[in-house]
Design a protein around this motif. Structure first.
Motif, PDB file in Angstrom:
ATOM      1  N   PHE A 182     -77.570 -54.437  57.797  1.00 19.01           N
ATOM      2  CA  PHE A 182     -76.293 -55.068  57.493  1.00 19.01           C
ATOM      3  C   PHE A 182     -75.155 -54.182  58.004  1.00 19.01           C
ATOM      4  O   PHE A 182     -75.267 -52.956  58.014  1.00 19.01           O
ATOM      5  CB  PHE A 182     -76.128 -55.284  55.989  1.00 19.01           C
ATOM      6  CG  PHE A 182     -77.220 -56.105  55.369  1.00 19.01           C
ATOM      7  CD1 PHE A 182     -77.174 -57.485  55.389  1.00 19.01           C
ATOM      8  CD2 PHE A 182     -78.317 -55.483  54.776  1.00 19.01           C
ATOM      9  CE1 PHE A 182     -78.188 -58.240  54.832  1.00 19.01           C
ATOM     10  CE2 PHE A 182     -79.327 -56.221  54.215  1.00 19.01           C
ATOM     11  CZ  PHE A 182     -79.274 -57.609  54.242  1.00 19.01           C
ATOM     12  N   VAL A 183     -74.074 -54.840  58.417  1.00 20.59           N
ATOM     13  CA  VAL A 183     -72.841 -54.142  58.785  1.00 20.59           C
ATOM     14  C   VAL A 183     -71.695 -54.767  58.004  1.00 20.59           C
ATOM     15  O   VAL A 183     -71.766 -55.923  57.577  1.00 20.59           O
ATOM     16  CB  VAL A 183     -72.563 -54.222  60.309  1.00 20.59           C
ATOM     17  CG1 VAL A 183     -73.622 -53.468  61.084  1.00 20.59           C
ATOM     18  CG2 VAL A 183     -72.494 -55.671  60.772  1.00 20.59           C
ATOM     19  N   GLY A 184     -70.638 -54.006  57.811  1.00 22.48           N
ATOM     20  CA  GLY A 184     -69.505 -54.478  57.034  1.00 22.48           C
ATOM     21  C   GLY A 184     -68.589 -55.380  57.831  1.00 22.48           C
ATOM     22  O   GLY A 184     -68.496 -55.297  59.064  1.00 22.48           O
ATOM     23  N   LEU A 203     -69.882 -55.564  46.978  1.00 23.01           N
ATOM     24  CA  LEU A 203     -70.265 -55.300  48.365  1.00 23.01           C
ATOM     25  C   LEU A 203     -70.971 -56.491  49.001  1.00 23.01           C
ATOM     26  O   LEU A 203     -71.043 -56.580  50.229  1.00 23.01           O
ATOM     27  CB  LEU A 203     -71.161 -54.059  48.420  1.00 23.01           C
ATOM     28  CG  LEU A 203     -71.498 -53.477  49.797  1.00 23.01           C
ATOM     29  CD1 LEU A 203     -70.247 -53.038  50.521  1.00 23.01           C
ATOM     30  CD2 LEU A 203     -72.467 -52.316  49.657  1.00 23.01           C
ATOM     31  N   ASN A 204     -71.466 -57.415  48.195  1.00 26.30           N
ATOM     32  CA  ASN A 204     -72.283 -58.514  48.713  1.00 26.30           C
ATOM     33  C   ASN A 204     -71.517 -59.363  49.721  1.00 26.30           C
ATOM     34  O   ASN A 204     -72.053 -59.737  50.777  1.00 26.30           O
ATOM     35  CB  ASN A 204     -72.780 -59.384  47.553  1.00 26.30           C
ATOM     36  CG  ASN A 204     -73.779 -60.427  48.002  1.00 26.30           C
ATOM     37  OD1 ASN A 204     -74.492 -60.242  48.986  1.00 26.30           O
ATOM     38  ND2 ASN A 204     -73.825 -61.535  47.290  1.00 26.30           N
ATOM     39  N   VAL A 222     -63.003 -52.611  55.943  1.00 24.19           N
ATOM     40  CA  VAL A 222     -63.107 -51.203  56.328  1.00 24.19           C
ATOM     41  C   VAL A 222     -62.226 -50.352  55.417  1.00 24.19           C
ATOM     42  O   VAL A 222     -61.344 -50.855  54.722  1.00 24.19           O
ATOM     43  CB  VAL A 222     -62.688 -51.016  57.806  1.00 24.19           C
ATOM     44  CG1 VAL A 222     -63.644 -51.747  58.724  1.00 24.19           C
ATOM     45  CG2 VAL A 222     -61.263 -51.521  58.035  1.00 24.19           C
ATOM     46  N   ARG A 223     -62.464 -49.039  55.434  1.00 27.84           N
ATOM     47  CA  ARG A 223     -61.695 -48.109  54.621  1.00 27.84           C
ATOM     48  C   ARG A 223     -61.568 -46.782  55.350  1.00 27.84           C
ATOM     49  O   ARG A 223     -62.349 -46.478  56.245  1.00 27.84           O
ATOM     50  CB  ARG A 223     -62.336 -47.910  53.259  1.00 27.84           C
ATOM     51  CG  ARG A 223     -63.847 -47.888  53.256  1.00 27.84           C
ATOM     52  CD  ARG A 223     -64.390 -47.868  51.862  1.00 27.84           C
ATOM     53  NE  ARG A 223     -65.758 -48.330  51.790  1.00 27.84           N
ATOM     54  CZ  ARG A 223     -66.481 -48.373  50.697  1.00 27.84           C
ATOM     55  NH1 ARG A 223     -65.969 -47.936  49.566  1.00 27.84           N
ATOM     56  NH2 ARG A 223     -67.706 -48.818  50.694  1.00 27.84           N
ATOM     57  N   MET A 263     -63.053 -46.967  58.807  1.00 32.34           N
ATOM     58  CA  MET A 263     -64.496 -46.859  58.980  1.00 32.34           C
ATOM     59  C   MET A 263     -65.191 -48.042  58.321  1.00 32.34           C
ATOM     60  O   MET A 263     -64.899 -48.363  57.167  1.00 32.34           O
ATOM     61  CB  MET A 263     -65.010 -45.559  58.369  1.00 32.34           C
ATOM     62  CG  MET A 263     -64.319 -44.305  58.898  1.00 32.34           C
ATOM     63  SD  MET A 263     -64.644 -44.003  60.639  1.00 32.34           S
ATOM     64  CE  MET A 263     -66.340 -43.501  60.546  1.00 32.34           C
ATOM     65  N   PRO A 264     -66.139 -48.687  59.027  1.00 32.49           N
ATOM     66  CA  PRO A 264     -66.879 -49.797  58.419  1.00 32.49           C
ATOM     67  C   PRO A 264     -68.120 -49.295  57.685  1.00 32.49           C
ATOM     68  O   PRO A 264     -68.639 -48.208  57.947  1.00 32.49           O
ATOM     69  CB  PRO A 264     -67.269 -50.644  59.633  1.00 32.49           C
ATOM     70  CG  PRO A 264     -67.442 -49.630  60.731  1.00 32.49           C
ATOM     71  CD  PRO A 264     -66.442 -48.532  60.467  1.00 32.49           C
ATOM     72  N   ASP A 265     -68.610 -50.120  56.765  1.00 29.76           N
ATOM     73  CA  ASP A 265     -69.901 -49.848  56.129  1.00 29.76           C
ATOM     74  C   ASP A 265     -71.015 -50.334  57.043  1.00 29.76           C
ATOM     75  O   ASP A 265     -70.855 -51.313  57.777  1.00 29.76           O
ATOM     76  CB  ASP A 265     -70.002 -50.580  54.785  1.00 29.76           C
ATOM     77  CG  ASP A 265     -68.955 -50.110  53.793  1.00 29.76           C
ATOM     78  OD1 ASP A 265     -68.577 -48.933  53.854  1.00 29.76           O
ATOM     79  OD2 ASP A 265     -68.527 -50.926  52.952  1.00 29.76           O
TER      80      ASP A 265
END
Length: 615
Positions: A236-238, A217-218, A243-244, A281-283
């Motif tokens: 933080f945002v992805g 994830l880093n 995205v998934r 969808m983003p993290d």
């Protein structure tokens, strides 16, 4: 007439309150760990047995309690967090209602061992069903040790409606993670049935996220920062390319408290508009810091619903901050060519001296169309070579089985199932098919036209095939030359062992590597060109979405996930044979009108409707 209104006993009142505050073992973990945070603990250990149904134990090294405070803590509305109504608008602690411990003690056996810092002796108190069973001095370490046993022992109806151990423990992990994500300065650990699940040392925020969800994830996180007189936003945002469709890690925190806020979620999605595909969808891990007087957390006992006084301005600041984070990092999706293992082509440096072009002599009198009389071609009767060819061809086509004609193409177009020709099964359907824009198959009926969505039709066909493999335990696996490694979050890893058998029947060959990681050694036949890691992650996420209660539902979720991934894509061209096979397989399935998730597969345009269009 005598009076009928009376006060309920405290034991009954506490059980009623427990129905709102303590809904499941995860609620106990949340309340006890939040109390440990409020007590100034630097180390918190959580021990769980049987997903919290048998034991929930929280050990902290906080400031502890005196003997009197230890007894008062289990009374309703007894708290050290607030003293006046004005304190509700300046909350700096996780708890403040004074209901949690009283509610827990009403529905479980509770034992508390606590000692204040600097005291020589601590206290031990045991309570069951709101009744104090014992209270005595105890030689315990500084801090508090809460042990909650036999949850809902006196409320069998509540205990009966608890979910499976996998589901309950997954909820415990979710609550633990939410608290750990805002208390990275505290060392925290989680154990289940004497097995360490998470061990989180004191660290920075980014490292805490990595420790929980993995190193992969880093590289997917972008730093988010925005500061104004109204609110400070960080976190933080992805990246848009990470995205998934499901299982995204999405967290909002306000002044160190987890919250759910659909309106702010729309602000984040607005910032990703036109950058990610629809449905992805983003993290994000977003932290709000603002004046406690401008928010109201006293909405619901779970404290996850929070009202904002300046909701609209915060929405705009959040959306602008996310857009700025994406723009600063230059994370707009681009074409990235894989250069791993490429050969370095040397650069040719021509010498200073000039080269003379080679001369070529051509015979201008040569004519390739003029027969060469010096060479005599031998005579050969070519008709003998094709003797009997027409008879063999007619005999082959006399067999109606597709496998007899095309034995090497039994998996046409990513797993299209060969079936008898559609006119033998459904005489109403014509054998002539037309593909429109690579997405729809149009064929004629006696009463009009039939339009079929080819992707959804193939999903239906593959779903039935995979579900049959699971039920008959006949999955076929295609082994990989180089196994892939898939890593799961702790919440996902709890469920994976219970899915391994069903995944194997579909065709997945997984082996446990430890540390929430698995090796993918084999894949179902027909999906070799797809990303193995994404396939497995999507299958597990979809199984989690079902609630993991009924085995049939889990099997359906796994089969549907793989069918959607392996089905032919919209825009893929199909030959006439492939369209015929797809239609035949569709009409031989259990349901030809709808996909397993309820989407329409085919639409019929009748002759009457056509006639109306030309009137």
């Amino acid at each position: 007439m005598s009076d009928v209104i009376h006060l309920l006993p405290d034991s009954i009142a506490n059980q009623i309150a427990a129905g709102e505050v303590i809904q499941r073992p995860a609620s106990v973990v949340k309340e006890l760990v939040e109390n440990a945070v409020d007590a100034g603990a630097q180390q918190i250990q959580v021990h769980i047995k049987d997903a919290g149904k048998t034991l929930v134990q929280v050990i902290d090294n906080g400031k502890g309690m005196s003997e009197t405070d230890a007894r008062m803590a289990f009374e309703r509305h007894a708290t050290s967090k607030i003293s006046t109504a004005n304190d509700l608008f300046a909350l700096q602690t996780m708890g403040f209602r004074g209901e949690a411990l009283a509610s827990i003690a009403a529905v479980a056996h509770v034992e508390l061992r606590t000692r204040q810092r600097g005291s020589d002796l601590g206290s031990k108190i045991a309570i069951a069903g709101s009744e104090v069973e014992s209270s005595e001095p105890d030689a315990c370490p500084e801090g508090s040790i809460f042990s909650v046993k036999n949850l809902f022992f006196n409320v069998p109806a509540r205990r009966k409606f608890l979910k499976s151990n996998e589901t309950e423990f997954r909820n415990i992990i979710n609550e633990f993670e939410r608290i750990a994500l805002v208390n990275q300065h505290i060392s925290m650990s989680l154990h289940h049935n004497d097995t360490e699940i998470l061990n989180l040392p004191e660290s920075g925020l980014r490292q805490r996220i990595i420790n929980i969800y993995g190193k992969a994830l880093n590289q997917k996180l972008l730093t988010l920062e925005a500061q104004s007189s109204l609110v400070t936003i960080s976190g933080f945002v992805g990246r848009p390319d990470s995205v998934r469709k499901r299982g995204a890690l999405q967290f909002f925190f306000v002044n160190g408290r987890f919250m759910k806020h659909s309106y702010f979620h729309k602000a984040v999605m607005q910032a990703y508009d036109q950058l990610i595909p629809a449905g992805e969808m983003p993290d994000y891990f977003i932290y709000f810091t603002l004046d406690p007087a401008t928010i109201d957390v006293n909405i619901h006992p779970t404290k996850t619903e929070i009202k904002f006084e300046n909701e609209q301005p915060v929405w705009q600041i959040l959306c602008a901050a996310v857009r700025e984070a994406i723009a600063k990092s230059s994370s707009i999706p681009t074409i990235d060519f894989d250069v791993d293992g490429s050969i370095d082509i040397p650069v040719f440096n021509a010498p200073s001296s000039t080269f003379k072009a080679p001369s070529v002599q051509v015979n201008s009198d040569y004519n390739p169309f003029k027969p060469d009389t010096s060479y005599q071609q031998p005579s050969f009767d070519w008709s003998k070579l094709y003797k009997g060819f027409e008879e063999d061809r007619a005999a082959a086509f006399a067999d109606e089985s597709i496998e007899a004609i095309y034995p090497e193409n039994q998996e046409l177009s990513s797993g299209l199932i060969s079936e008898p020709a559609p006119d033998t099964l459904f005489p109403e359907v014509s054998s002539l098919c037309y593909q429109y824009k690579g997405r729809y198959i149009i064929t004629s009926l006696k009463s009009g036209l039939l339009i079929i969505d080819q992707h959804r039709a193939h999903v239906r066909v593959l779903f039935d095939q995979y579900l049959t493999n699971i039920r008959n335990q006949q999955g076929v696996s295609q082994q990989l030359l180089f196994p892939e490694i898939v890593s799961f979050t702790p919440a996902e890893a709890i469920l994976v062992p219970s899915l391994l058998e069903d995944l194997r029947y579909i065709g997945f060959d997984l082996s446990n590597l430890g540390n929430n990681s698995y090796a993918i050694n084999g894949l179902p036949s027909g999906v070799e060109n797809l990303d193995p890691v994404a396939l497995v992650k999507d299958a597990v996420s979809r199984a989690i979405d079902t609630g993991c209660q009924v085995h049939e539902e889990i099997c359906d979720a796994l089969a549907l996930s793989l069918a959607k991934a392996a089905a032919i894509r919209p825009g893929q061209s199909l030959s006439s044979e492939e369209m015929d096979n797809l239609i035949a397989s569709l009409f031989s399935s259990s349901s030809s009108s709808y996909t397993p998730d309820g989407k329409v597969i085919l639409s019929k345009l009748t002759d009457d409707e056509l006639d109306k269009r030309f009137k």
